[in-house]
Design an enzyme around this catalytic site. Structure first.
Site, PDB file in Angstrom:
ATOM      1  CB  CYS A   1      -0.300  -0.028   1.174  1.00 55.97           C
ATOM      2  SG  CYS A   1      -2.346   1.497   0.841  1.00 55.97           S
TER       3      CYS A   1
ATOM      4  CB  CYS B   1      -1.765   4.900   6.555  1.00 52.23           C
ATOM      5  SG  CYS B   1      -3.560   4.022   7.403  1.00 52.23           S
TER       6      CYS B   1
ATOM      7  CB  CYS C   1      -7.193   1.775   1.524  1.00 50.10           C
ATOM      8  SG  CYS C   1      -7.160   0.311   3.688  1.00 50.10           S
TER       9      CYS C   1
ATOM     10  CG  PHE D   1     -19.688 -13.297  25.225  1.00 40.74           C
ATOM     11  CD1 PHE D   1     -19.900 -12.199  25.912  1.00 40.74           C
ATOM     12  CD2 PHE D   1     -19.353 -14.499  25.996  1.00 40.74           C
ATOM     13  CE1 PHE D   1     -18.998 -12.279  26.995  1.00 40.74           C
ATOM     14  CE2 PHE D   1     -19.425 -14.378  27.031  1.00 40.74           C
ATOM     15  CZ  PHE D   1     -19.164 -13.351  27.865  1.00 40.74           C
TER      16      PHE D   1
ATOM     17  CD  GLU E   1     -24.734  -9.236  22.578  1.00 46.88           C
ATOM     18  OE1 GLU E   1     -23.889 -10.184  22.296  1.00 46.88           O
ATOM     19  OE2 GLU E   1     -24.048  -8.279  23.211  1.00 46.88           O
TER      20      GLU E   1
ATOM     21  CG  ASP F   1     -16.546 -14.150  19.235  1.00 50.91           C
ATOM     22  OD1 ASP F   1     -15.244 -14.165  19.482  1.00 50.91           O
ATOM     23  OD2 ASP F   1     -16.743 -13.907  18.308  1.00 50.91           O
TER      24      ASP F   1
ATOM     25  CB  CYS G   1     -10.173 -10.836  19.673  1.00 52.99           C
ATOM     26  SG  CYS G   1     -10.419 -10.632  20.903  1.00 52.99           S
TER      27      CYS G   1
HETATM   28  C1  LIG Z   1     -16.432 -10.449  20.367  1.00 52.24           C
HETATM   29  S1  LIG Z   1     -18.277  -9.771  20.056  1.00 52.24           S
HETATM   30  C2  LIG Z   1     -18.831 -11.491  19.467  1.00 52.24           C
HETATM   31  C3  LIG Z   1     -20.008 -11.405  18.970  1.00 52.24           C
HETATM   32  C4  LIG Z   1     -20.584 -12.137  18.251  1.00 52.24           C
HETATM   33  N1  LIG Z   1     -20.709 -13.802  18.707  1.00 52.24           N
HETATM   34  C5  LIG Z   1     -20.659 -12.277  16.625  1.00 52.24           C
HETATM   35  O1  LIG Z   1     -19.259 -13.044  16.296  1.00 52.24           O
HETATM   36  O2  LIG Z   1     -20.903 -11.451  16.119  1.00 52.24           O
HETATM   37  C6  LIG Z   1     -18.229 -10.282  22.168  1.00 52.24           C
HETATM   38  C7  LIG Z   1     -20.373  -9.629  22.166  1.00 52.24           C
HETATM   39  O3  LIG Z   1     -19.649  -9.542  23.216  1.00 52.24           O
HETATM   40  C8  LIG Z   1     -20.960  -8.881  23.917  1.00 52.24           C
HETATM   41  N2  LIG Z   1     -20.464  -8.351  25.394  1.00 52.24           N
HETATM   42  C9  LIG Z   1     -19.220  -7.890  26.218  1.00 52.24           C
HETATM   43  N3  LIG Z   1     -19.234  -7.631  26.911  1.00 52.24           N
HETATM   44  C10 LIG Z   1     -20.335  -8.825  27.432  1.00 52.24           C
HETATM   45  C11 LIG Z   1     -21.022  -9.180  28.766  1.00 52.24           C
HETATM   46  N4  LIG Z   1     -20.272  -8.734  29.474  1.00 52.24           N
HETATM   47  N5  LIG Z   1     -22.595  -9.259  28.902  1.00 52.24           N
HETATM   48  C12 LIG Z   1     -23.124 -10.560  27.434  1.00 52.24           C
HETATM   49  N6  LIG Z   1     -22.301  -9.709  26.502  1.00 52.24           N
HETATM   50  C13 LIG Z   1     -21.343  -8.571  25.971  1.00 52.24           C
HETATM   51  C14 LIG Z   1     -20.231  -7.613  22.925  1.00 52.24           C
HETATM   52  O4  LIG Z   1     -22.042  -6.937  23.169  1.00 52.24           O
HETATM   53  C15 LIG Z   1     -20.411  -8.693  21.592  1.00 52.24           C
HETATM   54  O5  LIG Z   1     -21.728  -8.618  20.722  1.00 52.24           O
END
Ligand SMILES: C[S@@+](CC[C@H](N)C(=O)[O-])C[C@H]1O[C@@H](n2cnc3c(N)ncnc32)[C@H](O)[C@@H]1O
Length: 400
Positions: free
Chosen positions: A53, A59, A136, A263, A283, A331, A357
């Site tokens: 890039c 950047c 980009c 999550f 969630e 997740d 992550c």
């Molecule tokens: C890495 S994202 C994963 C979302 C989903 N699995 C996806 O692949 O699109 C983490 C998720 O955890 C939620 N989150 C963060 N803190 C949380 C908590 N204390 N209790 C429940 N959910 C939570 C966020 O809103 C987000 O949607």
């Protein structure tokens, strides 16, 4: 002259003086550092390449374009392997899946006014100044095509000084844009913004928490179900990364008839899994679950999906609540899921698919499961944050 000995997990080079951490260098390279901090490469590594890039030099959006793809892949895999080894874990490592260039379908950009109009881009690495990014190599062509619209919006939405945040997400019928700004939304401005959204063919424009216009629903396709996420809501960074994570999660939970998706976000995993299993999606953000639920209700031939808004850090699902599921998908955000993993470990659930992550919290949570009698047959690094130091991993856990 200094020699680069290794890279930190952020991609900075540890130099032979034992203290310098240098950007955009590679192990084995000999470098000179000028008094102003400029790094000159004297002996380049065989892994060094010309960055693809033209914005890379200024950047701050990418950190690792100066290295061969294979080098970056091995470096990221090594970060995860070392994190699990530090916890005494051993597992098969599946080959990394790296998203292609120009595939990031969601980005948070900054905008500010200039004498001639406005500029939109990423911040520079060292100085924090804004860098325009018309070529980009990270963003999808649709996001690049939305840059003129974002600049026009910035002229209206940004005060003379300061910056605004623009979260832009690719959607089938035009970009989905969230503006975060401190400027006051007066009626005249509202009309002008709506007119711009129409002129540039945006699908939706949201001002802080306030929807301004929805010209077309900015849908995301989760296994055939059309979901309209809340503005700026979490989505996996690339379609390629999402598909790779989903196929791993589907494989791990293939035998499960009742799945809990912890999550769950807007249903990235829930809705595709509901083609063959009943899924309970939990969630923290209720609006995301409303989007998920609407997508399920409008979907075709999906098994039952239930949703529950719940803070899983403070109130994880307890072991008796987990009894009704055969498998869990989890997740969590970067902090991991210490409390929820503890109850999964103590439960009778037989299968866990974990997406993470953050290699450090991943390794911590994985070792809690293994200590409780799970095995981790394999893990895979999914690099949907190409050229950045971010690392994503998915892993299988089954009871011994
Ligand atoms: C890495 S994202 C994963 C979302 C989903 N699995 C996806 O692949 O699109 C983490 C998720 O955890 C939620 N989150 C963060 N803190 C949380 C908590 N204390 N209790 C429940 N959910 C939570 C966020 O809103 C987000 O949607």
């Amino acid at each position: 002259m200094l020699t680069i000995e290794s890279l930190t997990h952020l991609g900075l080079g540890r130099a032979s003086d034992g203290q310098s951490l240098l950007p955009r260098v590679l192990p084995g390279e000999e470098v000179d550092v000028a008094p102003d901090g400029t790094v000159r490469i004297i002996t380049p590594s065989a892994d060094r390449v010309t960055p693809p890039c033209r914005h890379f030099k200024s950047c701050g959006g990418c950190a690792m374009q100066h290295a061969l793809d294979r080098f970056v892949a091995d470096w990221k895999q090594d970060i995860v392997v070392k994190a699990v080894q530090a916890r005494g874990l051993d597992t098969d490592l599946r080959e990394i899946a790296t998203s292609p260039a120009r595939s990031r379908r969601r980005a948070k950009l900054s905008g500010r006014r200039t004498k001639k109009g406005a500029m939109v881009g990423f911040h520079a690495r060292a100085t924090g100044t804004l860098v325009q990014i018309p070529d980009c190599q990270l963003l999808t062509p649709a996001l690049i095509a939305s840059l003129p619209a974002l600049e026009a919006l910035t002229v209206l939405a940004c005060s003379r000084k300061g910056e605004i945040d623009l979260t832009v997400t690719e959607a089938p019928l035009g970009a989905d844009v969230l503006i975060e700004t401190e400027k006051e939304l007066v009626p005249q401005l509202r009309m002008e913004l709506a007119a711009l959204a129409n002129q540039y063919g945006l699908s939706r424009l949201v001002w802080n928490d306030e929807p301004l216009v929805m010209i077309n629903p900015p849908t995301q396709d989760f296994g055939g179900a059309a979901v309209v996420p809340p503005a700026g809501a979490f989505l996996q960074a690339t379609k390629h990364g999402e598909a790779t994570l989903l196929s791993a999660v589907e494989e791990i939970t293939a035998q499960a008839g009742r799945i809990v998706d912890l999550f769950a976000g807007c249903g990235t995993f829930t809705l595709p899994l509901a083609k063959r299993a009943e899924v309970h999606a939990v969630e923290g953000a209720a609006p995301m679950l409303q989007s998920l639920d609407r997508g399920w209700r409008d979907g075709h031939q999906l098994r039952r999906v239930t949703t529950e808004a719940r803070d899983l850090f403070r109130r994880p699902l307890e072991t008796d609540e987990l009894r009704r599921f055969d498998a869990a998908v989890i997740d969590p955000p970067r902090a991991g899921a210490e409390a929820q993993i503890a109850t999964l470990a103590a439960s009778e659930i037989g299968t866990v698919a974990m997406v993470s992550c953050n290699p450090v919290t991943f390794a911590r949570d994985a070792s809690t499961l293994v200590d409780a009698g799970f095995v981790m047959p394999w893990m895979q690094v999914v690099d949907q944050f190409r050229w950045s130091p971010h690392v994503e991993v998915v892993a299988a856990f089954t009871r011994r």
